[in-house]
Design a protein around this motif. Structure first.
Motif, mmCIF file in Angstrom:
data_model
loop_
_atom_site.group_PDB
_atom_site.id
_atom_site.type_symbol
_atom_site.label_atom_id
_atom_site.label_comp_id
_atom_site.label_asym_id
_atom_site.label_seq_id
_atom_site.Cartn_x
_atom_site.Cartn_y
_atom_site.Cartn_z
ATOM 1 N N ASN A 175 0.806 -1.141 -0.083
ATOM 2 C CA ASN A 175 0.079 0.167 -0.112
ATOM 3 C C ASN A 175 0.823 1.147 -0.004
ATOM 4 O O ASN A 175 2.196 1.118 0.674
ATOM 5 C CB ASN A 175 -0.864 -0.175 1.372
ATOM 6 C CG ASN A 175 -1.841 -1.167 1.230
ATOM 7 O OD1 ASN A 175 -2.366 -1.489 0.151
ATOM 8 N ND2 ASN A 175 -1.934 -1.970 2.317
ATOM 9 N N ALA A 176 0.212 2.158 -0.499
ATOM 10 C CA ALA A 176 1.020 3.501 -0.576
ATOM 11 C C ALA A 176 1.584 4.454 0.686
ATOM 12 O O ALA A 176 0.522 4.367 1.534
ATOM 13 C CB ALA A 176 0.581 4.311 -1.762
ATOM 14 N N SER A 177 2.638 4.942 0.811
ATOM 15 C CA SER A 177 2.879 6.040 1.963
ATOM 16 C C SER A 177 2.743 7.334 1.320
ATOM 17 O O SER A 177 3.883 7.782 0.688
ATOM 18 C CB SER A 177 4.287 5.389 2.362
ATOM 19 O OG SER A 177 4.296 4.262 2.902
ATOM 20 N N LEU A 178 1.977 7.997 1.837
ATOM 21 C CA LEU A 178 1.755 9.467 1.108
ATOM 22 C C LEU A 178 2.774 10.381 1.753
ATOM 23 O O LEU A 178 3.144 11.275 1.123
ATOM 24 C CB LEU A 178 0.262 9.884 1.227
ATOM 25 C CG LEU A 178 -0.790 9.607 0.410
ATOM 26 C CD1 LEU A 178 -0.898 7.874 0.146
ATOM 27 C CD2 LEU A 178 -2.121 9.881 0.866
ATOM 28 N N PHE A 179 3.012 9.904 3.143
ATOM 29 C CA PHE A 179 3.587 11.099 3.755
ATOM 30 C C PHE A 179 4.929 11.511 3.304
ATOM 31 O O PHE A 179 5.151 12.848 3.151
ATOM 32 C CB PHE A 179 3.881 10.492 5.360
ATOM 33 C CG PHE A 179 4.667 11.427 6.131
ATOM 34 C CD1 PHE A 179 4.291 12.714 6.571
ATOM 35 C CD2 PHE A 179 6.084 11.168 6.668
ATOM 36 C CE1 PHE A 179 4.935 13.836 7.506
ATOM 37 C CE2 PHE A 179 6.722 12.058 7.347
ATOM 38 C CZ PHE A 179 6.176 13.211 7.758
ATOM 39 N N GLY A 180 5.962 10.539 2.816
ATOM 40 C CA GLY A 180 7.099 11.051 2.490
ATOM 41 C C GLY A 180 6.888 12.073 1.186
ATOM 42 O O GLY A 180 7.832 13.000 1.115
ATOM 43 N N ALA A 181 5.877 12.009 0.279
ATOM 44 C CA ALA A 181 5.838 12.825 -0.694
ATOM 45 C C ALA A 181 5.129 14.173 -0.326
ATOM 46 O O ALA A 181 5.662 15.291 -0.789
ATOM 47 C CB ALA A 181 4.812 12.107 -1.837
ATOM 48 N N LEU A 182 4.137 13.857 0.643
ATOM 49 C CA LEU A 182 3.214 15.087 0.985
ATOM 50 C C LEU A 182 4.191 16.175 1.478
ATOM 51 O O LEU A 182 4.307 17.464 1.298
ATOM 52 C CB LEU A 182 2.279 14.821 1.785
ATOM 53 C CG LEU A 182 0.978 14.275 0.857
ATOM 54 C CD1 LEU A 182 -0.160 13.860 1.984
ATOM 55 C CD2 LEU A 182 0.297 15.544 0.044
#
Ligand code: NAX
Ligand code: K
Length: 521
Positions: free
Chosen positions: A316-323
């Protein structure tokens, strides 16, 4: 700002509940319109509609006349068809209660129309007209009557037409009062469309829905407080797409960001991007999982890759690193959700970036599921002070808003939109778009919904289209939202049965190009 421009407030588009219909009628009567005249008008308009469909009438007509004014309409129809030379008989399954209906019935028999003493035979080839109960029915109907009608419905040599509402169907909920209601091949809604008729739950009963105009004045319609609009593909012709000046810089032609896909569901990202590109938005960028990021340039070179999302051990994708690295304020709209999968820890860390984002935030699929599973739950929407649109189907909706109760999808959408101050697309056979004040009920779109990937395509299309419209008007209403959903559904309807979401994306691009070309010329 909240003025209605699309579609129009008229009797074809406005949907009312049974009480609102009664209020409108009562006002007309108290203004001086005679009740007899309105019934005559309804009956004559329906007869005209029927006379245009001669093959339905050629084996004779049996009209089922109920005790109230629905029965009265039936009697007027019977008289008109008899006078035109058709074989007409009537049957009254209940004692007649209202004087006007009784008068019409007496006149019918005096001119030679047969009044049956036994129920008619369901195996005959005659047309059956259900004028038993209409807008003011409130309880279950004798089972034997419904069974007889439904035996007729399954007889493939003849048809059943329900006047105003199929008997046994609740005009407000769109469900049978108990377990059965008349199944009709056609339902002819008199005056205004009743809310029950446009609900997904009514689809097995209503057959083809037609509106019979009896001339309700616009002044009465404007006063209806909760405005619900029925929109069909016919309303596409009144959609004006903004024409972007050719020489304008791409950043002024709609900037959108999509956060979509995961190692587990890479295809969703691809489809969402395809939807955004088909809208014609000038600047489509994306945050993608590595598998998609590596190959996207080959299929969609116009995408600007903003960042790559890591995946957790389940894919599943981890959004935090990108956001944390992206300046969201550079975008008119941001869509999050298609194929990202669930990661509750990641959502906990990421949500503040989305709460603070000042543009239009579109949340779909797993973004909604992440919200349902988070501590904040649907209060996420209350904490966010900026425009938010969500696109749940029924299950996602119930997970998000377990405390919202209403007997119709339309009521659910409206209540949640009001309580949480958001725009909602409630996906169903005929989808619904609501904001806190108005509702658009799509209708006649039901065969285009259940195809894998269509939702991902739609999220991207909404993100791209809204980004364009936001460059013209900073405060776009849910009316735009409803337009995008209708355009997307229409593109799907143009594709052959079985075609995949990607082919529908191509059709959507074509539709948007053609529409813009036609507007320019
Ligand atoms: N109000 C008007 O003047 C107009 C009414 N029109 C027609 O009138 C209809 C509404 O007429 P009504 O208000 O008479 O209501 P209905 O014809 O829908 O009948 C409801 C009446 O039947 C009885 N009833 C309801 N459910 C029953 C059941 N399960 N078993 C036995 N009896 C039951 C109730 O006493 C109720 O008053 C509309 O649907 C439309 O077809 C149109 O002619 C336009 C003008
Ligand atoms: K009826």
């Amino acid at each position: 700002m909240n003025e209605i421009v699309w579609p129009t407030i008229d009797s074809k588009h406005l949907i009312v509940d049974s009480k609102q219909m009664l209020i409108v009628e009562k006002e007309m009567f108290s203004d001086g319109m005679p009740q007899e005249a309105l019934m005559e008008k309804a009956g004559i308009q329906i007869s005209r509609w029927l006379l245009k469909k001669k093959p339905l009438l050629k084996n004779g007509i049996t009209v089922f006349i109920g005790p109230g004014h629905n029965g009265g309409d039936g009697a007027v129809i019977a008289r008109e068809l008899f006078l035109k030379g058709f074989y007409v008989q009537v049957w009254c399954p209940f004692p007649i209660k209202k004087t006007l209906t009784n008068d019409h019935l007496n006149y019918l028999t005096s001119i030679g129309v047969t009044k049956l003493v036994e129920p008619p035979d369901a195996n005959g080839k005659d047309l059956w007209i259900d004028a038993v109960f209409g807008n003011n029915q409130t309880r279950k109907v004798d089972d034997r009557l419904i069974k007889l009608f439904n035996q007729k419905f399954h007889n493939k040599y003849s048809k059943v037409i329900s006047i105003d509402i199929p008997t046994g169907l609740c005009p407000d909920k769109g469900q049978p009062f108990l377990d059965k209601a008349v199944k009709a091949d056609y339902t002819l809604a008199i005056g205004l469309n009743k809310i029950g008729l446009t609900q997904d739950s009514a689809l097995p009963f209503i057959g083809e829905l037609h509106h019979i105009d009896v001339g309700v004045p616009i002044s009465k319609l404007s006063k209806v407080d909760k405005k619900i609009f029925k929109v069909t593909y016919k309303d596409l012709k009144n959609i004006d797409l903004p024409s972007l000046p050719k020489n304008s810089n791409k950043y002024k032609r709609g900037r959108t960001l999509l956060i979509a896909g995961s190692e587990k569901y890479p295809g969703a990202a691809y489809l969402a991007l395809k939807g955004a590109i088909s809208s014609g938005a000038g600047y489509v960028s994306a945050v993608l999982p590595e598998v998609v990021a590596e190959s996207i340039w080959q299929v969609a070179p116009e995408i600007v890759l903003k960042d790559i999302m890591q995946s957790n051990q389940n894919g599943n994708a981890s959004l935090f690193g990108a956001l944390k690295n992206i300046d969201l304020s550079a975008f008119d709209s941001v869509a999050v959700g298609p194929g990202i999968g669930i990661d509750n820890d990641d959502w906990q860390k990421s949500k503040d970036y989305l709460l603070d984002y000042g543009g239009l935030l579109i949340l779909d699929a797993d973004a909604l599921n992440r919200i349902s599973e988070s501590k904040l739950g649907a209060n996420f929407f209350l904490e966010r002070k900026f425009k938010t649109w969500i696109t749940p189907h029924s299950k996602e909706f119930r997970r998000l808003f377990p405390n919202i109760n209403s007997s119709t999808n339309l009521g659910l959408a409206l209540d949640a939109a009001k309580e949480f101050n958001i725009g909602i697309l409630f996906k169903g056979a005929n989808s619904i778009v609501a904001d806190s004040k108005k509702v658009w009920q799509l209708f006649g779109t039901d065969s285009q919904t259940a195809r894998a990937g269509l939702g991902d395509l739609l999220s991207g299309f909404i993100a791209g289209s809204s980004a364009i419209d936001l460059t013209f008007c900073r405060n776009i209403t849910a009316e735009y939202f409803a337009k995008y959903v209708l355009l997307h559904s229409f593109a799907a309807s143009k594709c052959k049965k079985g075609s995949n979401a990607s082919a529908i994306g191509d059709e959507l691009s074509k539709l948007m190009r053609n529409k813009k070309m036609r507007q320019i010329s």
